[in-house]
Write a protein that holds these residues in place. Sequence first.
Motif: not given
Length: 241
Positions: A43, A9, A157, A7, A38-39, A141, A144
Amino acid sequence: MTDLRFYLDPVCPFAWLTSRWVRTVAAQRDYDVEWRFISLRLLNAHVDYDAQFPPEYEAGHTAGLRVLRLLHRVREEHGNDAVERLHAAYGHRIFEASDSADLDAGYRGTAPLVAPLLDEVGLPADLVDALDDDARDAALQAETDEALALTGKDVGTPILHVEPDAEDGGTGFFGPVISRLPDERQAAELWEHVVALARFGGFTELKRSLRERPQLASFGVTAGEAGTVEDWHGGSRRQHR
């Protein structure tokens, strides 16, 4: 069968370094890596950036969200291998190119930066339109949240999920956060230690907030040089003003 879910970013320098290490391990062991998202912007949606982060973080995290929209469309239309190719080209451009230290944080999420990379990796030019496609944010989302379900919420991350298809669900963890790339021998050794530690059911955390600046051109640190040690308390040099 997937051996590892990663995962990421794309604007996180530590996720970039860990991804390069994982690519080395995957090549040595013929691992199948699934690239997932994953943002950091999502987050930290509840965070007052002006009070909590250095000035460039909001623009940088927003750029990351924009590029994740693009990667999401790439995966949807062209598959996992295309995500890997584009992520590799993007990471090299913003972290390792000779002018990467001069790139504005917000510029990293724009069409002028991304469009040449699509051409470089053989993907259609019209994919660049996804940068502005906020309809993809709900799916990002959800992904994430999927990553955080593996580790808890007090992380960033990258997040790695080893052997996700195993009967016991495999092992998920945040990191490892590395500031330098191991060589090929060290890569395998580090992998064995990290996975063995994470697999122990009673293990929770091994941490220090002192970090070297990443060994990347974007941080002004050259190959073979150790970056200045800084205190990344909270994982991101938060200001707490």
